[in-house]
Design a protein around this motif. Sequence first.
Motif, PDB file in Angstrom:
ATOM      1  N   ARG A  85      20.496   6.394 -32.550  1.00 23.80           N
ATOM      2  CA  ARG A  85      20.746   7.047 -31.268  1.00 23.80           C
ATOM      3  C   ARG A  85      22.061   7.811 -31.311  1.00 23.80           C
ATOM      4  O   ARG A  85      23.026   7.365 -31.922  1.00 23.80           O
ATOM      5  N   VAL A  86      22.099   8.960 -30.641  1.00 23.06           N
ATOM      6  CA  VAL A  86      23.325   9.757 -30.581  1.00 23.06           C
ATOM      7  C   VAL A  86      24.350   9.062 -29.690  1.00 23.06           C
ATOM      8  O   VAL A  86      24.031   8.626 -28.581  1.00 23.06           O
ATOM      9  N   PHE A  87      25.581   8.969 -30.182  1.00 20.94           N
ATOM     10  CA  PHE A  87      26.693   8.401 -29.417  1.00 20.94           C
ATOM     11  C   PHE A  87      27.490   9.545 -28.786  1.00 20.94           C
ATOM     12  O   PHE A  87      27.568   9.654 -27.571  1.00 20.94           O
ATOM     13  N   HIS A  88      28.051  10.431 -29.618  1.00 16.34           N
ATOM     14  CA  HIS A  88      28.829  11.559 -29.095  1.00 16.34           C
ATOM     15  C   HIS A  88      29.088  12.573 -30.203  1.00 16.34           C
ATOM     16  O   HIS A  88      28.946  12.258 -31.382  1.00 16.34           O
ATOM     17  N   ASP A  89      29.468  13.773 -29.802  1.00 15.82           N
ATOM     18  CA  ASP A  89      29.877  14.786 -30.776  1.00 15.82           C
ATOM     19  C   ASP A  89      31.217  14.389 -31.369  1.00 15.82           C
ATOM     20  O   ASP A  89      32.048  13.767 -30.705  1.00 15.82           O
ATOM     21  N   TRP A  90      31.434  14.740 -32.630  1.00 17.50           N
ATOM     22  CA  TRP A  90      32.721  14.546 -33.281  1.00 17.50           C
ATOM     23  C   TRP A  90      33.565  15.763 -32.918  1.00 17.50           C
ATOM     24  O   TRP A  90      33.410  16.833 -33.475  1.00 17.50           O
ATOM     25  N   VAL A  91      34.412  15.603 -31.921  1.00 17.31           N
ATOM     26  CA  VAL A  91      35.284  16.677 -31.450  1.00 17.31           C
ATOM     27  C   VAL A  91      36.705  16.149 -31.524  1.00 17.31           C
ATOM     28  O   VAL A  91      36.998  15.094 -30.962  1.00 17.31           O
TER      29      VAL A  91
ATOM     30  N   GLY B 238      35.810   9.703 -24.033  1.00 20.84           N
ATOM     31  CA  GLY B 238      36.595   9.290 -25.182  1.00 20.84           C
ATOM     32  C   GLY B 238      37.333  10.452 -25.803  1.00 20.84           C
ATOM     33  O   GLY B 238      37.168  11.610 -25.396  1.00 20.84           O
ATOM     34  N   ALA B 239      38.150  10.122 -26.797  1.00 17.54           N
ATOM     35  CA  ALA B 239      38.893  11.147 -27.519  1.00 17.54           C
ATOM     36  C   ALA B 239      39.255  10.639 -28.907  1.00 17.54           C
ATOM     37  O   ALA B 239      39.626   9.476 -29.071  1.00 17.54           O
ATOM     38  N   LEU B 240      39.109  11.517 -29.884  1.00 16.12           N
ATOM     39  CA  LEU B 240      39.554  11.282 -31.258  1.00 16.12           C
ATOM     40  C   LEU B 240      40.758  12.183 -31.482  1.00 16.12           C
ATOM     41  O   LEU B 240      40.716  13.366 -31.139  1.00 16.12           O
ATOM     42  N   ASP B 241      41.815  11.650 -32.077  1.00 19.72           N
ATOM     43  CA  ASP B 241      43.015  12.456 -32.279  1.00 19.72           C
ATOM     44  C   ASP B 241      43.826  11.882 -33.431  1.00 19.72           C
ATOM     45  O   ASP B 241      43.616  10.751 -33.842  1.00 19.72           O
ATOM     46  N   GLY B 242      44.755  12.671 -33.926  1.00 16.47           N
ATOM     47  CA  GLY B 242      45.636  12.212 -34.982  1.00 16.47           C
ATOM     48  C   GLY B 242      45.529  13.078 -36.216  1.00 16.47           C
ATOM     49  O   GLY B 242      45.199  14.271 -36.136  1.00 16.47           O
ATOM     50  N   ASP B 243      45.780  12.458 -37.372  1.00 15.72           N
ATOM     51  CA  ASP B 243      45.730  13.197 -38.633  1.00 15.72           C
ATOM     52  C   ASP B 243      45.185  12.289 -39.733  1.00 15.72           C
ATOM     53  O   ASP B 243      44.693  11.203 -39.449  1.00 15.72           O
TER      54      ASP B 243
ATOM     55  N   VAL C   3      40.248  17.526 -37.635  1.00 14.09           N
ATOM     56  CA  VAL C   3      40.038  16.595 -38.730  1.00 14.09           C
ATOM     57  C   VAL C   3      38.556  16.250 -38.762  1.00 14.09           C
ATOM     58  O   VAL C   3      37.973  15.886 -37.737  1.00 14.09           O
ATOM     59  N   LEU C   4      37.961  16.367 -39.923  1.00 10.20           N
ATOM     60  CA  LEU C   4      36.544  16.054 -40.105  1.00 10.20           C
ATOM     61  C   LEU C   4      36.395  14.618 -40.588  1.00 10.20           C
ATOM     62  O   LEU C   4      37.329  14.059 -41.179  1.00 10.20           O
ATOM     63  N   PRO C   5      35.236  14.014 -40.400  1.00 14.82           N
ATOM     64  CA  PRO C   5      35.060  12.640 -40.877  1.00 14.82           C
ATOM     65  C   PRO C   5      35.263  12.529 -42.391  1.00 14.82           C
ATOM     66  O   PRO C   5      35.739  11.497 -42.872  1.00 14.82           O
ATOM     67  N   THR C   6      34.951  13.565 -43.121  1.00 15.53           N
ATOM     68  CA  THR C   6      35.152  13.529 -44.571  1.00 15.53           C
ATOM     69  C   THR C   6      36.632  13.546 -44.948  1.00 15.53           C
ATOM     70  O   THR C   6      36.985  13.170 -46.069  1.00 15.53           O
ATOM     71  N   ASP C   7      37.500  13.941 -44.025  1.00 13.11           N
ATOM     72  CA  ASP C   7      38.945  13.895 -44.261  1.00 13.11           C
ATOM     73  C   ASP C   7      39.492  12.473 -44.137  1.00 13.11           C
ATOM     74  O   ASP C   7      40.635  12.213 -44.527  1.00 13.11           O
ATOM     75  N   LEU C   8      38.714  11.562 -43.571  1.00 14.76           N
ATOM     76  CA  LEU C   8      39.185  10.211 -43.265  1.00 14.76           C
ATOM     77  C   LEU C   8      38.530   9.140 -44.133  1.00 14.76           C
ATOM     78  O   LEU C   8      38.635   7.944 -43.823  1.00 14.76           O
TER      79      LEU C   8
ATOM     80  N   SER D 185      24.371  20.513 -38.937  1.00 16.82           N
ATOM     81  CA  SER D 185      23.452  21.320 -39.744  1.00 16.82           C
ATOM     82  C   SER D 185      24.125  21.609 -41.076  1.00 16.82           C
ATOM     83  O   SER D 185      25.355  21.633 -41.170  1.00 16.82           O
ATOM     84  N   ALA D 186      23.332  21.810 -42.095  1.00  9.59           N
ATOM     85  CA  ALA D 186      23.864  22.009 -43.443  1.00  9.59           C
ATOM     86  C   ALA D 186      24.902  23.120 -43.473  1.00  9.59           C
ATOM     87  O   ALA D 186      24.685  24.205 -42.939  1.00  9.59           O
ATOM     88  N   GLY D 187      26.053  22.796 -44.062  1.00  7.53           N
ATOM     89  CA  GLY D 187      27.107  23.784 -44.217  1.00  7.53           C
ATOM     90  C   GLY D 187      27.980  24.008 -43.001  1.00  7.53           C
ATOM     91  O   GLY D 187      28.958  24.742 -43.063  1.00  7.53           O
ATOM     92  N   SER D 188      27.679  23.359 -41.873  1.00  2.00           N
ATOM     93  CA  SER D 188      28.482  23.578 -40.663  1.00  2.00           C
ATOM     94  C   SER D 188      29.651  22.597 -40.626  1.00  2.00           C
ATOM     95  O   SER D 188      29.688  21.611 -41.354  1.00  2.00           O
ATOM     96  N   ASP D 189      30.612  22.860 -39.746  1.00  2.00           N
ATOM     97  CA  ASP D 189      31.718  21.931 -39.518  1.00  2.00           C
ATOM     98  C   ASP D 189      31.432  21.007 -38.346  1.00  2.00           C
ATOM     99  O   ASP D 189      32.265  20.175 -38.003  1.00  2.00           O
TER     100      ASP D 189
END
Length: 140
Positions: A85-91, A107-112, A4-9, A71-75
């Motif tokens: 400041r950087v916090f963490h990768d969106w994984v 940490g962890a991001l999960d769900g739908d 799930v990408l941030p744009t999905d939420l 980067s432009a066009g990447s997921d």
Amino acid sequence: MIAVLPTDLLGAWDLHRTVHDHRAGAWGVVTGATTLAAVTADEVRWDESGVMTFDGRTTPVSRTLLVRRSSAGSDGWTVHFADGRVFHDWVWGTSVAHACAPDDYTGALDGDQHRWTVRWEALGPAKDYRLDSVLTRPRG
């Protein structure tokens, strides 16, 4: 599992977070709202606000994060604090880390797109706590 990408939420979410401070032997809850809003095609603003009840005290809480495309066009996306400041990768669905010496944060991001969770654990000489956030679409 589908990432799930941030744009999905994008949109409004109800926020319910539990806070367990193992060192202090205390726990609490945060109830409030989270909004993810597109700033540009490559940046999403993540705003949280609510009320924390912790160890018998109640206080307003809020924070802003920025989620930026790597980067432009990447997921690939990266979560930043409001000051850049950087916090963490969106994984999605796997563990992430945030280096903040002397303590370690995982940490962890999960769900739908209907219900998602954010978990953080901090462990080190200064901290020993766990935050579990559940975000759901508002009813009605």
